[in-house]
Design an enzyme around this catalytic site. Structure first.
Site, PDB file in Angstrom:
ATOM      1  CB  CYS A 116      27.058   2.131  -6.577  1.00 48.57           C
ATOM      2  SG  CYS A 116      27.583   0.549  -7.273  1.00 48.57           S
ATOM      3  CB  CYS A 212      34.309  -0.883  -3.434  1.00 53.33           C
ATOM      4  SG  CYS A 212      33.340  -0.047  -4.719  1.00 53.33           S
TER       5      CYS A 212
END
Length: 369
Positions: A116, A212
């Protein structure tokens, strides 16, 4: 700014190395990635106090975002800055979540945070910062950057227990040239104290500990929903191939795992290998986990590497304490020869390579195990 302690913090905050050399705070703007947490909120506040024109950006990457976005908005309101929320769920799903699933399909243990940071946080958000005309981009990571005439050097954080430099090992080096890490020189306790002194509304918010985008940190359930074919029974065997039991899917296992195996052997057993083609989980001893050599593929150099074989400090996963190794560059790959055998070298994880400096380590880059 509240109190003498805060003033002292500011006096030691921005050394010349911390800001790109062509940036003057009083005439420059910075876009801060704000998560609604303590670290990014303090980062925004410190930049504002330094004289930057600060604005915030919150990236929506999954559906459970309302509370964190609300917290980020409260902080922005307290600081009197603008906050933009950008919906990146589609981009995130097409990149990070797709990568996450594909790695498990190939019996590899992915590192979605490293992926990410390369493609989204220090990829897409850097692009958005440029589009919005920001002079710099900042986050609340515990990392230090040294901006020099020849480039930007990533250094471990002053607070080694919170150091997050590992997650930058796969970021494209040109994307670090306009980055600032305001909290990299502080301890977590000091950052939380500053949040309290600044009266930021999230000063007592707990740190996030989970991936997340994985609800309740239950990644097997998420994988089963996204890729039902992963749930496929197979054999659990020892290193000689003898059957020990059965499993419900190799995606539930990772190299080095000891707990939750569902098999009693009378002595400690660890997952030492996953075989996607035969759909087997292989168990062995702690000694079977040890490895002297590893190949790191698609190495991403943040700095020009030494011309010959060299000694370096390596981390083979985020929470790894690190160990010394000899590094041999082989075209796009790197051969790592550990000085002491390494435990649980896990396919799919990132290997970060560092050179020692006084009171810190400098990140050379990283690649995939």
């Amino acid at each position: 700014m509240q109190g003498r302690g805060m003033m002292r913090a500011l006096l030691i905050f921005f050394k010349p190395m911390d800001i790109p050399r062509d940036i003057e705070p009083s005439t420059s703007s910075v876009l801060v990635a704000m998560s609604g947490g303590v670290d990014s909120s303090v980062a925004a506040a410190l930049l504002q106090k330094q004289g930057f024109a600060v604005s915030g950006i919150y990236m929506i990457t999954h559906d459970d975002f309302e509370q964190d976005l609300s917290d980020a908005r409260r902080v922005a309101a307290a600081l009197g800055i603008e906050l933009e929320a950008v919906d990146l769920r589609s981009t995130f799903a097409e990149t990070v979540i797709r990568y996450f699933v594909e790695e498990y399909k190939n019996a590899r243990t992915p590192n979605p945070c490293v992926y990410c940071n390369r493609h989204i946080k220090f990829g897409k958000l850097i692009e958005l910062a440029r589009q919005r005309g920001a002079d710099a981009f900042a986050t609340g990571h515990y990392i230090r950057l040294r901006h020099t005439d020849s480039g930007s050097e990533v250094l471990t954080a002053k607070n080694t227990a919170k150091d997050q430099s590992y997650i930058l090992c796969m970021v494209e080096p040109e994307n670090l040239q306009r980055v600032i890490f305001p909290v990299g020189q502080f301890t977590k306790d000091r950052v939380r104290d500053m949040a309290r002194e600044l009266k930021l509304p999230i000063h007592d918010k707990a740190d996030s500990q989970e991936i997340c985008f994985v609800p309740d940190d239950d990644y097997p359930a998420m994988l089963e929903k996204l890729c039902p074919e992963l749930k496929k029974e197979g054999l659990i065997v020892d290193t000689d191939g003898a059957a020990l039991g059965r499993h419900e899917g190799i995606y539930k296992y990772t190299i080095g795992q000891r707990r939750g195996l569902g098999i009693a052997l009378g002595e400690p057993a660890y997952v030492v290998r996953l075989e996607p083609h035969s759909n087997k989980v292989v168990l062995g001893s702690k000694e079977d986990l040890m490895q002297k050599v590893a190949t790191v593929r698609d190495f991403n150099w943040l700095l020009v590497p030494p011309a010959e074989e060299f000694r370096a400090f390596v981390k083979i996963r985020y929470n790894h304490r690190g160990q010394w190794a000899d590094i041999i560059v082989e075209d796009k790959d790197v051969l790592v020869r550990f000085e002491q055998p390494a435990s649980a070298v896990t396919p799919g994880q990132a290997c970060a390579v560092y050179l020692p400096e006084e009171n810190a380590f400098k990140l050379l880059g990283g690649g995939w195990l």
